[in-house]
Design an enzyme around this catalytic site. Structure first.
Site, short mmCIF file in Angstrom:
data_model
loop_
_atom_site.label_atom_id
_atom_site.label_comp_id
_atom_site.label_asym_id
_atom_site.label_seq_id
_atom_site.Cartn_x
_atom_site.Cartn_y
_atom_site.Cartn_z
N GLU A 195 0.84 -1.21 0.00
CA GLU A 195 0.00 0.00 0.00
C GLU A 195 0.87 1.26 0.00
OE1 GLU A 195 -3.27 -0.34 2.85
OE2 GLU A 195 -4.10 -1.99 1.69
N GLU A 318 -4.75 -8.81 -0.69
CA GLU A 318 -5.56 -8.55 0.52
C GLU A 318 -7.02 -8.43 0.09
OE1 GLU A 318 -4.39 -5.48 3.33
OE2 GLU A 318 -2.27 -5.93 2.96
O1 AHR Z 1 -5.14 -6.20 6.76
C1 AHR Z 1 -5.08 -5.07 7.56
C2 AHR Z 1 -4.44 -3.88 6.84
O2 AHR Z 1 -5.23 -3.50 5.74
C3 AHR Z 1 -3.10 -4.12 6.23
O3 AHR Z 1 -2.06 -3.98 7.14
C4 AHR Z 1 -3.01 -3.07 5.17
O4 AHR Z 1 -2.21 -3.44 4.09
C5 AHR Z 1 -4.45 -2.85 4.77
O5 AHR Z 1 -4.78 -1.52 4.75
#
Ligand code: AHR
Length: 515
Positions: A195, A318
């Site tokens: 991110e 994610e």
């Molecule tokens: O999964 C939780 C958080 O969500 C992670 O650390 C981040 O990459 C995302 O914003």
């Protein structure tokens, strides 16, 4: 013939009374489909809340049965899921993590503050050796997420040498051997930041593209003879500009995959509870989950413009549901319950990934244990398997199987004037010719009759499993861990090349059909 006018009028005006329409599904077995990479069924473990400490790792001195501090009940549960890969150490934490803090004697390791997740002490007792040895125990492939936000290219290059180069070739692998591990581990997947547009450094896409080029240059030699899979930090949901700038500016010899993150969040400032939610909240979560199809197709279309040979893969590293934390728990720990809503979310999302297996080669649910849409929850010595866990277990036959594309018009799930497709399906065929069909009906109330045309598959026997619950928020607790559990589904029938069944409201069915 005498016509019963009142009855006819009733039938014409009250179409709810009419028999449900059958959903006709065409299963295409004529041409060879892409392989569904097992890595689509990947997981994620961040130094966040009770994911690592208390979740995976309890320390060698714990009374909870463990191997080198890793709790064995969790290992056994995850082995049954055949988890193909595990991403670590973050997430946001990764861009604050300096891996050299987590090697050598544990008593000598420095403690730091985990500034992203609750400002709690991180004593680095779970580090590189602990994680990579745990991956061997889990029989899974590690995916290391490197610190680009506050690290250096040297630090990344050292980590690669420390973990993957033979001892005797440079100081880093020698240090590894001194720390008790002579043989290198097999680490193929490397995330170059996380991110980068947010917690990974608040960078602009153009700036990150240049930073990425710099870091990726020092991961391997010019020919990437280590065959590392270098993953660029990807877009958040609809940020198509991010993908476009990266694809335009990163030379294809420096990148193997680009990531995408998408959470099924109703509203970041009003996420709603994980249990006891309204149907409006359920519907909104499903809308966000089903958006994954459009996101994949639009990001892939951009990728393909700059990569005609389709060398760069899409990794959705994610994804999952994100709700308010459980009352009374640390807001920075992201601990939430997991219900039938999450089973619907997981089943439908995994079907989307399967059906886009030509370009989606990895995905990681966030996260494996005690964080967000977890497959396992723990409380001291107790452990439970969530509805999401059961979906991952039911879908294991799709790992590395050949996708059988399906086409159909879904009936609609309508709520307060808005509609979503109620039914989602994916299908695959393994090397023995056994076919597997996963069907999800997200409708809160209506079942749907489905008929799959499987004439080309020469199937003769079918069996299956179903996961459903009494309510949309049915879930397992430490007191009642078996409330939501899959049971045998015996109501599918094979007749004249057709596979027929009724899919109950808010349920997931996986069928196994043999020749
Ligand atoms: O999964 C939780 C958080 O969500 C992670 O650390 C981040 O990459 C995302 O914003």
């Amino acid at each position: 013939m005498r016509i019963n006018v009142p009855l006819l009028l009733l039938l014409l005006t009250a179409n709810l009374e009419l028999p449900a329409q059958t959903v006709a599904v065409q299963v295409n077995s004529g041409t060879e489909g892409p392989t569904i990479s097992r890595h689509i069924y990947g997981h994620f473990a961040e130094h966040l809340g009770r994911s690592i400490y208390g979740g995976f790792y309890v320390g060698e001195d714990s009374e909870i049965p463990n191997t080198d501090g890793v709790r064995m009940d969790v290992v056994e549960a995850l082995r049954d899921l055949k988890i193909p890969n595990l991403r670590w150490p973050g997430g946001c934490f990764a861009d604050t993590y300096h891996w050299k803090d987590g090697i050598g004697p544990k008593e000598d390791r420095p403690s730091i503050l985990n500034v992203w997740w609750g400002n709690v002490k991180e004593d680095n007792s779970f580090g590189t050796h602990d994680f990579l040895n745990m991956c061997e125990l889990l029989d899974t492939e590690p995916y290391l997420s490197a610190n680009v936000g506050s690290g250096t290219p040297q630090e990344l290059a050292d980590w690669i040498k420390y973990t993957t180069h033979p001892a005797g070739t440079s100081p880093m692998p020698d240090l590894r051997a001194e720390n008790g591990r002579e043989e290198p581990w097999d680490v193929k997947f490397w995330g170059i930041g996380n991110e980068a547009w947010g917690c990974g450094g608040n960078m602009r896409a153009e700036y990150y593209a240049d930073i990425y080029r710099r870091y990726a240059t020092f991961t391997s030699d010019w020919g990437n003879s280590g065959e590392l899979v270098r993953i660029a930090s990807g877009a958040s949901s609809e940020d198509y500009n991010w993908t476009e700038v990266l694809m335009k500016n990163i030379p294809k010899n420096l990148i193997e995959a680009i990531a995408l993150h998408h959470y099924s969040v109703i509203d970041w400032s009003a996420k709603g509870p994980a249990t006891g939610f309204s149907e409006r909240q359920y519907f909104s979560t499903m809308r966000e989950a089903l958006k994954m199809k459009e996101l994949i197709e639009k990001h892939v279309a951009i990728m393909d413009q700059y990569d005609l040979e389709q060398r760069v893969d899409l990794f959705v590293d994610e994804w999952g549901g994100w709700y308010d934390v459980e009352p009374g728990t640390n807001p920075g720990f992201l601990y939430q319950q997991n219900t039938i809503r999450d089973a619907m979310l997981a089943g439908a999302t995994l079907n989307i990934f399967n059906n886009h297996a030509d370009r989606v080669k990895m995905a990681n649910i966030a996260q494996a244990v005690n964080v967000l849409q977890a497959v396992v929850l723990t409380e001291e010595e107790k452990m439970l398997l969530t509805p999401t866990y059961h979906i991952f277990r039911m879908y294991t036959p799709h790992h590395d199987a050949e996708l059988l594309p399906v086409s159909f018009d879904s009936p609609e799930y309508t709520y307060e004037g808005e509609s979503l497709p109620a039914i989602s399906i994916s299908a695959s065929r393994d090397e023995q010719g056994t076919a597997h069909f996963s069907l999800v009906n997200i409708d809160s109330e209506r079942s749907h009759q489905v008929e799959l045309d499987v004439a080309g598959l020469n199937l003769s026997e079918v069996e299956g499993e179903i996961l459903t619950g009494d309510s949309l928020d049915a879930h397992n607790t430490f007191e009642a861990p078996g409330t939501v559990t899959p049971v045998a589904f015996t109501e599918a029938a094979l007749r004249d090349g057709k596979l027929q069944l009724s899919v109950p409201a808010h349920s997931v069915i996986v069928l196994r059909a043999t020749k």
